[in-house]
Design an enzyme around this catalytic site. Structure first.
Site, short mmCIF file in Angstrom:
data_model
loop_
_atom_site.label_atom_id
_atom_site.label_comp_id
_atom_site.label_asym_id
_atom_site.label_seq_id
_atom_site.Cartn_x
_atom_site.Cartn_y
_atom_site.Cartn_z
CB SER A 144 -0.86 -0.01 1.27
OG SER A 144 -1.43 1.27 1.47
CE1 TYR A 157 -4.03 -2.73 5.39
CE2 TYR A 157 -3.39 -0.45 4.99
CZ TYR A 157 -3.82 -1.67 4.52
OH TYR A 157 -4.04 -1.84 3.17
N1 LIG Z 1 -8.71 -1.17 -1.33
C1 LIG Z 1 -7.77 -0.32 -0.99
O1 LIG Z 1 -8.01 0.91 -0.88
C2 LIG Z 1 -6.37 -0.81 -0.76
C3 LIG Z 1 -5.33 0.14 -0.74
C4 LIG Z 1 -4.03 -0.29 -0.53
C5 LIG Z 1 -3.78 -1.63 -0.35
N2 LIG Z 1 -4.80 -2.55 -0.36
C6 LIG Z 1 -4.47 -3.95 -0.13
O2 LIG Z 1 -4.96 -4.73 -1.20
C7 LIG Z 1 -5.21 -6.05 -0.75
C8 LIG Z 1 -6.60 -6.48 -1.20
O3 LIG Z 1 -7.54 -5.64 -0.56
P1 LIG Z 1 -8.97 -5.31 -1.13
O4 LIG Z 1 -9.11 -3.84 -1.10
O5 LIG Z 1 -9.23 -6.06 -2.40
O6 LIG Z 1 -9.85 -5.89 0.07
P2 LIG Z 1 -11.15 -6.77 0.15
O7 LIG Z 1 -12.09 -6.45 -0.96
O8 LIG Z 1 -11.60 -6.66 1.56
O9 LIG Z 1 -10.59 -8.23 -0.12
C9 LIG Z 1 -9.77 -8.89 0.83
C10 LIG Z 1 -9.61 -10.34 0.40
O10 LIG Z 1 -8.82 -11.00 1.40
C11 LIG Z 1 -9.55 -12.16 1.87
N3 LIG Z 1 -9.24 -12.38 3.27
C12 LIG Z 1 -9.50 -11.57 4.33
N4 LIG Z 1 -9.12 -12.16 5.48
C13 LIG Z 1 -8.60 -13.37 5.13
C14 LIG Z 1 -8.07 -14.45 5.88
N5 LIG Z 1 -7.99 -14.43 7.22
N6 LIG Z 1 -7.62 -15.55 5.22
C15 LIG Z 1 -7.72 -15.62 3.86
N7 LIG Z 1 -8.21 -14.61 3.10
C16 LIG Z 1 -8.67 -13.51 3.74
C17 LIG Z 1 -11.03 -11.79 1.64
O11 LIG Z 1 -11.87 -12.91 1.49
P3 LIG Z 1 -12.61 -13.67 2.70
O12 LIG Z 1 -13.26 -12.64 3.54
O13 LIG Z 1 -13.53 -14.61 1.99
O14 LIG Z 1 -11.54 -14.42 3.42
C18 LIG Z 1 -10.92 -11.07 0.30
O15 LIG Z 1 -10.87 -12.02 -0.74
C19 LIG Z 1 -5.02 -6.03 0.77
O16 LIG Z 1 -3.75 -6.55 1.09
C20 LIG Z 1 -5.10 -4.56 1.11
O17 LIG Z 1 -4.39 -4.25 2.28
C21 LIG Z 1 -6.10 -2.15 -0.57
#
Ligand SMILES: NC(=O)c1ccc[n+]([C@@H]2O[C@H](COP(=O)([O-])OP(=O)(O)OC[C@H]3O[C@@H](n4cnc5c(N)ncnc54)[C@H](OP(=O)(O)O)[C@@H]3O)[C@@H](O)[C@H]2O)c1
Length: 263
Positions: A144, A157
């Site tokens: 991130s 985080y």
């Molecule tokens: N969206 C943003 O603004 C943003 C910005 C910077 C970085 N990121 C990073 O991008 C990555 C993806 O985030 P996203 O925004 O796509 O979030 P998201 O829509 O909440 O997706 C998170 C994914 O991780 C899975 N997950 C959560 N807890 C888990 C666990 N204990 N074991 C296995 N899988 C798990 C969730 O599925 P289940 O709930 O089914 O397990 C889901 O598939 C993350 O690392 C996040 O920190 C996001």
């Protein structure tokens, strides 16, 4: 799993059920990758796998696993070790602390570290031997921009994402001769479910990138073998200058004497 063709590359994506991970699944399937999709929600994964297989004619397998659960993580590690056909690992699963640091209990803090930090290091390690068997093997780690912006979010985080950045940069050095490619991607605010999970109203956050735009940009960085990909950063020279300055500091740390200001 049965691969779609002998030559189809195989990618494993964690956190593939929604958001950035699900979008990687779509884009990689479009490129002809067979997929292993990991997340906790097995039903969602099965639906996604079926949908992707039908749309793109690739093989997609759901592998439900809670990466904060020791047994579950171990099973996934064993699966990865037994599947050297995997040529691309995407460590994408991640979570946030909804209440921030001061309102979170130690269990929530520990779980975040297990998911955002421990699983990234462990899965990368167990995947290495198999990845090395491929001419274009690699790992994509999703960090991130908060890795570089301690001021913005909660300490755990933010620090977990700094780990992912530094971990990947260090892998790039330690395994420079391995033939493997390690990319770290630094998204900024991206429209996914993570915001609702964190109790934030997505419509109140400025500068929100659409998830398709984020992943497509990250894949341009991937195709160019970029070591660090920051899709929202418009002026790349600022990052390059920052890195140049950071690297120039390194030899200056190798001193046996404290600086005069500490004496
Ligand atoms: N969206 C943003 O603004 C943003 C910005 C910077 C970085 N990121 C990073 O991008 C990555 C993806 O985030 P996203 O925004 O796509 O979030 P998201 O829509 O909440 O997706 C998170 C994914 O991780 C899975 N997950 C959560 N807890 C888990 C666990 N204990 N074991 C296995 N899988 C798990 C969730 O599925 P289940 O709930 O089914 O397990 C889901 O598939 C993350 O690392 C996040 O920190 C996001």
């Amino acid at each position: 799993m049965t691969l779609s063709t002998q030559s189809a590359p195989l990618a494993l994506i964690t956190g593939a059920s929604t958001g950035i991970g699900a979008t990687y699944a779509d884009r990689l399937a479009k490129r002809g990758y067979d997929l292993i999709l990991v997340a906790r929600d097995g039903v969602k994964l099965e639906q996604l796998a079926a949908d992707i297989s039908q749309r793109y004619g690739v093989a997609a397998k759901a592998f439900p696993a809670d990466l904060t659960d020791g047994e579950s993580l171990k099973k996934l590690e064993q699966f990865i070790q037994a599947t050297p056909a995997i040529s691309l690992l995407i460590n994408n699963a991640g979570t946030i602390l909804p209440g921030g640091f001061k309102n979170s209990d130690v269990e929530a803090i520990d779980k975040l570290i297990q998911l955002n930090v421990t699983s990234v290091a462990r899965l990368s390690r167990v995947a290495l031997d198999g990845l090395r068997q491929h001419q274009h093997g690699g790992i994509i780690n999703i960090a991130s921009v908060l890795a570089l912006a301690a001021e913005i979010s909660d300490p755990v985080y933010t620090a977990s994402k700094a780990f992912v950045l530094t971990f990947t940069q260090s892998l790039q050095v330690e395994l420079a001769d391995s033939g493997l490619y390690f990319q770290v991607v630094l998204p900024a605010a991206t429209r996914t479910e993570i915001w609702n999970k964190g109790g934030k109203n997505i419509d109140e956050i400025p500068g929100m990138m659409e998830v398709g735009e984020l992943v497509d940009a990250a894949l341009v960085g991937f195709d160019n073998k970029e070591p660090v990909t920051i899709p929202p950063l418009q002026d790349e020279t600022k990052w390059l200058e920052f890195e140049k300055l950071r690297k120039a500091l390194v030899p200056e740390f190798l001193q046996g004497q404290a600086a005069p200001r500490y004496r």
